[in-house]
Every structure is written in C-alpha cells, then in structure tokens.
Design a protein around this motif. Structure first.
Motif, short mmCIF file in Angstrom:
data_model
loop_
_atom_site.label_atom_id
_atom_site.label_comp_id
_atom_site.label_asym_id
_atom_site.label_seq_id
_atom_site.Cartn_x
_atom_site.Cartn_y
_atom_site.Cartn_z
N GLN A 475 43.77 34.79 34.38
CA GLN A 475 44.52 35.37 35.49
C GLN A 475 43.62 35.58 36.71
OE1 GLN A 475 46.89 38.86 34.33
NE2 GLN A 475 46.79 38.17 32.20
N TYR A 476 42.40 36.06 36.45
CA TYR A 476 41.47 36.31 37.56
C TYR A 476 41.11 35.00 38.26
CZ TYR A 476 36.92 36.95 39.80
OH TYR A 476 35.88 36.94 40.68
N TRP A 477 40.74 33.95 37.49
CA TRP A 477 40.31 32.70 38.12
C TRP A 477 41.48 31.95 38.76
CZ3 TRP A 477 35.63 31.99 39.52
CH2 TRP A 477 34.58 32.59 38.81
N ASP A 478 42.67 32.10 38.22
CA ASP A 478 43.84 31.51 38.89
C ASP A 478 44.05 32.17 40.26
OD1 ASP A 478 44.30 29.85 36.78
OD2 ASP A 478 45.98 31.01 35.93
N ALA A 479 43.86 33.50 40.31
CA ALA A 479 43.99 34.21 41.58
C ALA A 479 42.87 33.81 42.53
CB ALA A 479 43.98 35.72 41.35
N MET A 480 41.67 33.59 42.00
CA MET A 480 40.54 33.15 42.84
C MET A 480 40.82 31.77 43.41
SD MET A 480 37.79 35.27 42.96
CE MET A 480 36.24 34.36 42.84
N ASN A 481 41.33 30.88 42.59
CA ASN A 481 41.65 29.53 43.08
C ASN A 481 42.74 29.57 44.13
OD1 ASN A 481 39.77 28.31 41.37
ND2 ASN A 481 41.26 28.06 39.69
N ALA A 482 43.73 30.46 43.91
CA ALA A 482 44.81 30.58 44.89
C ALA A 482 44.28 31.10 46.22
CB ALA A 482 45.90 31.51 44.35
N ALA A 539 34.46 38.23 53.78
CA ALA A 539 35.89 38.35 53.47
C ALA A 539 36.17 37.86 52.05
CB ALA A 539 36.72 37.56 54.48
N GLN A 540 35.52 36.75 51.65
CA GLN A 540 35.71 36.24 50.29
C GLN A 540 35.16 37.21 49.24
OE1 GLN A 540 33.79 32.38 50.90
NE2 GLN A 540 35.76 31.35 50.59
N ILE A 541 34.02 37.83 49.53
CA ILE A 541 33.45 38.81 48.60
C ILE A 541 34.39 39.98 48.42
CG2 ILE A 541 31.60 40.49 48.30
CD1 ILE A 541 29.69 38.46 49.53
N ARG A 542 34.98 40.45 49.54
CA ARG A 542 35.91 41.58 49.44
C ARG A 542 37.13 41.20 48.61
NH1 ARG A 542 34.51 42.26 54.96
NH2 ARG A 542 36.43 41.21 55.58
N THR A 543 37.64 39.99 48.84
CA THR A 543 38.80 39.54 48.07
C THR A 543 38.46 39.39 46.59
OG1 THR A 543 39.70 38.35 49.99
CG2 THR A 543 40.52 37.71 47.81
N ARG A 546 38.20 42.76 45.00
CA ARG A 546 39.53 43.34 44.78
C ARG A 546 40.18 42.73 43.55
NH1 ARG A 546 44.33 41.40 45.99
NH2 ARG A 546 43.48 39.83 47.43
N LEU A 547 40.02 41.43 43.35
CA LEU A 547 40.61 40.78 42.18
C LEU A 547 39.92 41.21 40.88
CD1 LEU A 547 41.15 37.19 43.65
CD2 LEU A 547 42.86 38.98 43.27
N VAL A 548 38.60 41.40 40.94
CA VAL A 548 37.87 41.90 39.77
C VAL A 548 38.41 43.28 39.38
CG1 VAL A 548 35.66 42.81 39.00
CG2 VAL A 548 35.76 40.58 40.09
N GLU A 549 38.58 44.14 40.35
CA GLU A 549 39.06 45.49 40.06
C GLU A 549 40.52 45.49 39.63
OE1 GLU A 549 38.22 47.66 43.60
OE2 GLU A 549 36.05 47.77 43.21
N GLN A 550 41.26 44.48 40.04
CA GLN A 550 42.67 44.40 39.66
C GLN A 550 42.85 43.87 38.24
OE1 GLN A 550 45.08 41.99 42.32
NE2 GLN A 550 46.81 41.90 40.88
N TYR A 551 42.10 42.81 37.90
CA TYR A 551 42.32 42.14 36.62
C TYR A 551 41.34 42.54 35.51
CZ TYR A 551 45.53 39.00 39.08
OH TYR A 551 46.57 38.50 39.80
N VAL A 552 40.07 42.71 35.86
CA VAL A 552 39.04 42.80 34.82
C VAL A 552 38.61 44.24 34.52
CG1 VAL A 552 36.77 41.98 34.12
CG2 VAL A 552 38.22 40.53 35.56
N ILE A 553 38.34 45.01 35.56
CA ILE A 553 37.78 46.35 35.35
C ILE A 553 38.67 47.25 34.50
CG2 ILE A 553 36.95 48.45 36.49
CD1 ILE A 553 35.12 45.98 36.73
N PRO A 554 40.02 47.24 34.69
CA PRO A 554 40.86 48.12 33.85
C PRO A 554 40.69 47.85 32.36
CG PRO A 554 42.11 47.36 35.74
CD PRO A 554 40.82 46.59 35.75
N ASP A 555 40.55 46.57 31.99
CA ASP A 555 40.39 46.27 30.57
C ASP A 555 39.03 46.72 30.06
OD1 ASP A 555 41.45 44.78 28.14
OD2 ASP A 555 39.50 43.81 28.42
N VAL A 556 37.98 46.54 30.85
CA VAL A 556 36.65 46.99 30.44
C VAL A 556 36.65 48.52 30.30
CG1 VAL A 556 34.22 47.09 31.08
CG2 VAL A 556 35.53 45.01 31.52
#
Length: 794
Positions: A475-482, A539-543, A546-556
């Motif tokens: 999910q994270y990498w799909d969002a990154m590619n998008a 801008a890419q780092i911020r995005t 944000r995606l890391v905190e959305q998809y990955v951090i909650p599970d960790v």
C-alpha cells in the motif's frame, strides 16, 4: 508465635479439656450403635472457639444468608479477605539437610514429635528445623513419593499446613461475618450416618459405621453447616449428607454449604441433584443450599533466619527480603516450558492447589506480567506492590513459566530508574555514532539492554512492513508510485512514552494504562546507504514522510504496544512510571528509597545471569549487519535490489502521566482499589476476570503479622447489640513527619494538565517536568484490565 498467643492457645486447650471432662460424651443417633461410630466431640460453641469468648443471645440479624435459595452469592462489592496463620512458610528458605543433620533429626514420626515438643517449649526455631527434617526423612520417597527437597517443603509442609489453616481462617471469618454466636451455635458436630431406613452406613475404609463431621450445627434452627474455603465439595461427604437428610432423625434439617471461593460448577450441579432427589422423595424444597461467601484467604507468618530471602522490590538489603503471593508464584514457576509442565504435574495431585493460586503454580501467564500498583512508601516498611497478568489459558498443558526472570526484570528496572538520573534513559542505534549507543552505566543494566534490543526489534518490524510485495508495504509503495516518488528517504524512528493514565490516592498509585509511541522524522546520515543514493526534493520528502506515518508507523506502534517481542519493554516502562511516583513521594518525606535515588549506583541490579555477557556493542553490531545487508531483499528498480534500513532509538527520559478523576476511576475500574489491596496478601482475580492481580511487600511486611490470629472480641454485647470483631489491619497509623533539610531536587514543573487531582492528601502530586503538549492523550475511555495489547491478543 508470640508468648501471649501461646498462652491464650494453651488456656483455650485447657478449657476445652475441662469442658469435655465436665460434659462427658455427647450422644447422637441410636445409643446402641454409638460404639460402632466415632466418639462425638464435646460441644464447642462457635463464639468461644473462634471469637475467644461466649456471647449471650445472638442479635436479630445473625444467621447464614441466602437460606431460602438453592444457590446464592455474596454481593461483589462486599468481597473481602481474611488472614490465616501459615507458620511453616517462615521456613521456605530452609536448605536440604546434610547427612549429619539427618542423623541428628531422625527419621520417624516419633522423632518429629520429640522436636515439635522441644520447639513448643522453647520457641527456638532450630528445633522446628529438626522437626521438619525428621518429617522429611520419614516421608520422602515413601508415602508421598516426593524425594525432591524443595517440592516436598513447598507442597507437603507449607502447602498442607496452609490448606488446613486456611479452612480454619475461613471458618472463623464466617462465624464472625454471620454472627454465629450464642449457645445454639456449635462448631464441630459428629453425626453417625444412617440411611433412610435407619440402617447404619458402613465406611468401607474402616469397616465401621460412617460418621459425618459438620463444621457447625444449630439444633434450634436445625442447620447442618459445612465450610469450604476453596469452593469445592467432597463427594464422599455429600453422599453421607444424602443419607442423613433422608433419615427420619434429621429429615427436617437443612444442609448449608458456605464456600469462600467461586463455587465449582459441579458442586452446584450435585447440590441441585440432591435437592431434586429430596423434593421427589419428601416434597421438601431447597433442603440443601449453597451460599458463596467470597473471601480471599491470605497467609501470614513471622520471618526468621530460615525464611527465603527475596530482593524483589526490596529497597534495603539489610532488612528481611520481600514477601507476598507474587514472590511465591514466581518461585514456583519453571524456568522453561518443559520445566513448568513438570512442576505443574507434581503439584496437580498434591493437596494444596487451593493455596497455590488459581490453576496451580502454572496458572499465571508471566509473559504478560506488569507492575500496576505501588503503595505510598513508608520509611521502615518499604512499600506494597501489585502486578497484573493474564491467567494462563491452559495451565495443565501449557502452564505459565519464567516468573522469576520477569518479576526480577520489573523490580530491577524500577530500581534502575530510581538510581540513575532521567537524562541517562535513552539508547541510540545510528550508523554514524558507534560511540553514542547509550550511557555507560545504563548499559550495565537489564533495563538498558531491554531498551536497546527493543529499538533494534522496532527497526526489523519497520523493515518487514516496508516490503512492497504485500500488505502495508505494498500500500505504501503503491501510494509512492502514484505520487511519482522513485525511492524512500532515510528515516529516524524512536520510541517514547505516551501519557500514562494513572490514579493517585493517599495509599499509592494505580497504573491504569502506560502506552508507548513510535516517532519518526526524515534524517540523513553520512554512512553510505546500501540501497544507493536517493535524491528527493523537500516536497517529495514531506510526501513520503506523510505516507510512512499513514501506512507504516501505526502498525509498528501497534506491535510495540501489543507484540510479544516488546513485552519486556512494556514491563520496564510500567516500572518507570512507578519509579517516578516514588521519587515524587520521597521529595515530601524521607523513605527507604532516598539513599538510592540519583545515586548513580546500579551494582545491586546488574545484568541477569542469562544476559551477563551482553554488551551494547553486540546489539549495535547486529544493527549494522541489518543496515548494511538488509533484513531481506526483493527485486525493485534501485540498482536491482532494495534493502530497507532505518535508524532511531528509545527515549524514556520523560515519563508523562495524567491522574484521572476519581469518578472516572470508579466507573471504569470498579473494585480495583479493593482487589489491589487484597492482591498484596493473596492472588486475586480482578472482578473474577481472566486477569490476575498479585503482589507483596518489599520489606517483608506480611500485614497483621504481629496481631493475634484469633480476633479479640469487644465486651459482651447487650441482646440488641451485634458482636463486633475488628478485622486485622495492615494499614500504618499516622505518617512520618517531613525530614529536616531541603529536598535533593527542585519540585517538578507544572505539566500541561496542571497538578494531579487532589485526592485528600496534604500534598498534591505534580506532573513530570517538561511534558510535551503533543504527548497529551485525547479523551476516550481506557479499560485497563482488558488492554490485551500487552499480550498481543488484541
């Protein structure tokens, strides 16, 4: 046992003998058959036996409750506890006899009796030791089949005695609670057993007429009473009860079973069966009743030089070690699953599980053990403490194990947090900083080891979550590619405490919830990345962040708060919250902990034996291997291979907490304060749930240990008065005065929530200094005992 207690016991024994001589033999049943039955005892009034004197007519509200119901229960808000004496427990540290000691002690029951008399005459513990050795020599490998000294001592000596004396303690409590006083209430009644046709029932073991011994009897109300502190009936007794209640002499009597624990389902079933049988034959209704009078029995004893020393939660090594049910439970648990199963098998057939806790010695899942309460420390008395843990789901086949290691970790961590200043409570795994892994002194403790290993574990979990082939990573990498971001940026991850939810009362702090948080932020390091260069715009780092905190951090973060791999981290953090409370209390008045606080001396709490060779460098090396080689590899578009590497740490330098209001505490955690007080003395199931509360005292205070085991009654009441027998109390009277001189540290700054709510004490407890407003927890009910994130079952 003190001299006054011995004097009273001897006086009561003499009085009982005198009454037997004066009254002669009490005849029951048919005189012609009395010789075939066991001789009945002389009548002993319950009030004289258990309350120390005879009362007049009982008050109007005396008697057993729930008489007209087949099964009734004591209201939960009335559940309480009672003391019972267990003097053999004071010898739980006694070593196996040497050959010379065995020869001196002897190996017969007569030898044991000889030493027992010597001890009773002198009260010198050495004679009790010889008595114990003689009993062991006479029994080990013979009638008991137990050759192992430790098992024999715990089961056959301490356990058997506790079972017997716990029953006495419960009987005394019921007499006191139900006011079974006056001339009509007799304790210990022998009834020869006849069947419904008047024929004597023969005991197949003795070949003589069976005799049913009832704990209490009232000829006026026609009640036959049996007390069972463990909640289970004895089938043989119930068979005799069936004959007696169907015999014409006792056909108009009622059978009362009073249980002190949760009544076994089979017991309720068998009493229902008996009632149905009596109803069909005689038309009687509820002739046999069960009253569940829930009360937790707690053993007490006087420590001596043969008592097992236990450093758990003990601030002063010069004093006797800590005591309590958690210490006993941990001591009995095996160090491995196989050893635990072996121990559980040994205890299973021993008459003693009623005093070894729910499910026997393997009944507690020690992997979930966490400190949830420490009392207000009183100088000279250490402090009370209580732990929470899940009950083992299948204690017979998969008993709890590792109790000593888990308990020691929680205790050692608390002392580590006290001995070191908070600025040392951090660890850091950074490829650029091999010389800044953690504070040198902190690195010599298990608390420091746990933090560093948890940091590495978190990085592994992050790496697994970043796998683009499945789940969260996809999910994270799909969002990154998008978002047209070609690669992931370097991230710093670290664990910090969220705001702990606590309730501070005059008597201590209740740790209701102590969650942890995973923080993340972009960061660059000089050490080359094994994944190759990844150049992104701001801008890419911020995005990406944000995606890391959305998809990955909650599970960790969820894994940190519930995964089995982080159980030790959660365990030491609960101890961190307790340590801050003790620090705060010591600022107001000197406690036993004052010499330890900020001493920078952790020599008493070194790395545990199984981790004695560990060094922070070992974990850093493991991290660097992961960083440079990756936890796994998979095809991607960066140099043909992508390896997820991160850096971060654990920072416990702050321990924010919020004191919830009393109303909320009572609503969300009913009976927690009462059950916790009981758990200091005896293992307690919180609100009869799957969670155990179990604790002790850090300075060997068994509570009420100096008090008379037989409650002293008030002067004789008038007919309208109720007999009053105050329960033993272990609550210290008064508070020590504030010591002269200033505090060692300045008062903590007021946190974002202000001072903790005033609980009626003279000094409100303030929040820890420097709490970041961002760490404040938003509302929402928190149900502490069901927080299965601790055990990974959420």
């Amino acid at each position: 046992m003190s001299t006054p207690i011995r004097t009273r016991i001897r006086a009561r024994t003499a009085a009982c003998l005198a009454s037997i001589l004066a009254a002669g033999i009490l005849t029951t049943g048919l005189p012609a058959l009395q010789s075939q039955a066991e001789a009945a005892p002389a009548p002993i009034r319950c009030d004289k036996k258990w309350l120390g004197k005879e009362y007049g007519s009982p008050p109007s509200n005396s008697g057993i409750q729930g008489k007209n119901q087949a099964f009734s229960q004591r209201p939960q808000n009335e559940w309480d506890d009672y003391w019972f004496e267990n003097p053999s427990h004071a010898f739980d540290g006694l070593k196996k006899p040497t050959q010379a000691q065995s020869d001196l002690a002897g190996n017969t029951d007569a030898d044991a009796q000889k030493w027992k008399k010597q001890f009773e005459n002198t009260q010198n513990p050495k004679y009790r030791v010889l008595e114990i050795y003689a009993r062991y020599n006479a029994q080990a490998g013979k009638s008991t089949g137990l050759k192992n000294w430790g098992t024999w001592l715990d089961q056959r000596l301490i356990g058997y005695e506790a079972n017997r004396l716990k029953g006495d303690g419960f009987e005394a409590k019921v007499v006191r609670d139900y006011k079974l006083v006056g001339p009509d209430w007799i304790c210990q009644k022998n009834v020869p057993v006849f069947d419904k046709d008047g024929k004597p029932v023969i005991d197949p073991k003795t070949g003589k007429q069976a005799v049913r011994k009832y704990d209490a009897y009232n000829a006026k109300t026609k009640e036959l009473v049996e007390f069972k502190s463990n909640g289970k009936h004895i089938p043989k007794q119930l068979r005799y009860d069936s004959h007696i209640l169907r015999n014409k002499e006792y056909g108009d009597h009622k059978l009362r079973l009073i249980t002190g624990s949760e009544t076994a389902k089979n017991t309720v079933k068998q009493y229902d069966k008996l009632n149905k049988q009596l109803a069909d034959e005689r038309g009687s209704q509820n002739q046999a009743t069960v009253r569940e009078h829930r009360s937790q029995g707690a053993p007490r004893w006087r420590a001596n030089q043969y008592t097992r020393y236990n450093p758990i939660m003990n601030p002063d090594p010069r004093r006797v070690g800590s005591v309590g049910p958690i210490n006993d439970a941990a001591f009995r648990s095996g160090s491995t699953p196989d050893q635990a199963r072996q121990i559980q098998h040994q205890y299973r057939n021993a008459n003693g599980n009623g005093v070894f806790g729910r499910g026997g010695p393997g009944g507690i899942d020690f992997s979930t053990l966490e400190l949830n309460y420490v009392g207000s420390p009183v100088k000279g008395k250490g402090l009370d403490y209580s732990f929470q843990a899940d009950y083992a789901k299948d204690p017979e086949n998969n008993p709890g194990w590792g109790g000593k290691a888990k308990l020691r970790l929680a205790s050692d961590a608390m002392f580590t947090w006290l001995a070191l200043t908070p600025d040392k409570f951090w660890v850091n795994l950074n490829p650029d900083q091999p010389d800044k892994i953690m504070d040198k002194t902190f690195g010599k403790t298990d608390a420091g080891r746990v933090l560093l290993e948890a940091d590495l574990e978190m990085k592994h979990d992050y790496a697994k979550d970043m796998d683009p082939r499945q789940g969260i990573g996809k999910q994270y990498w799909d969002a990154m590619n998008a978002a047209n971001i070609p690669c992931g940026h370097q991230i710093r991850l670290w664990i910090v405490p969220k705001t702990a939810q606590v309730r501070v009362e005059d008597d201590g702090i209740y740790i209701l919830d102590a969650p942890l948080k995973v923080n993340s932020e972009p960061q660059s390091v000089e050490h080359p990345s094994p994944n190759g260069a990844c150049t992104l715009t701001e801008a890419q780092i911020r995005t990406s962040q944000r995606l890391v905190e959305q998809y990955v951090i909650p599970d960790v973060e969820q894994k940190v708060n519930s995964g089995a791999a982080y159980a030790d981290l959660r365990r030491v953090y609960s101890s961190r919250v307790a340590a801050e409370y003790i620090r705060d209390q010591d600022k107001d008045r000197a406690t036993d902990f004052r010499p330890l606080i900020d001493s920078d001396d952790v020599a008493r709490w070194p790395l545990s034996t199984e981790h004695a060779s560990w060094t922070p460098k070992q974990t850093w090396d493991a991290y660097m291997k992961s960083y440079t080689q990756g936890d796994y590899s998979y095809p991607c578009n960066i140099a043909g291979e992508n390896k997820t590497c991160v850096m971060g740490g654990v920072d416990f330098s702050k321990s924010p907490k919020r004191n919830i209001p009393r109303v909320r505490f009572d609503l969300e955690h009913p009976r927690l304060d009462k059950d916790t007080k009981t758990s200091v003395k005896a293992e307690t199931a919180y609100r009869d749930s799957g969670t155990a509360l179990i604790g002790g005292n850090g300075s060997g205070q068994t509570g009420g240990g100096d008090e008379d085991p037989v409650p002293t009654p008030t002067p004789p009441p008038s007919p309208s008065d109720e007999p009053s027998t105050p329960a033993p109390s272990d609550t210290p009277s008064g508070k020590p005065s504030t010591p002269a001189g200033g505090d060692k540290s300045a008062p903590p700054a007021q946190g974002p929530e202000g001072d903790l709510a005033d609980t009626g004490s003279s000094t409100p407890v303030a929040l820890i200094a420097g709490i970041a407003a961002a760490l404040a927890v938003a509302g929402g009910a928190l149900t502490w005992w069901m927080r299965r994130r601790r055990s990974g079952t959420a």
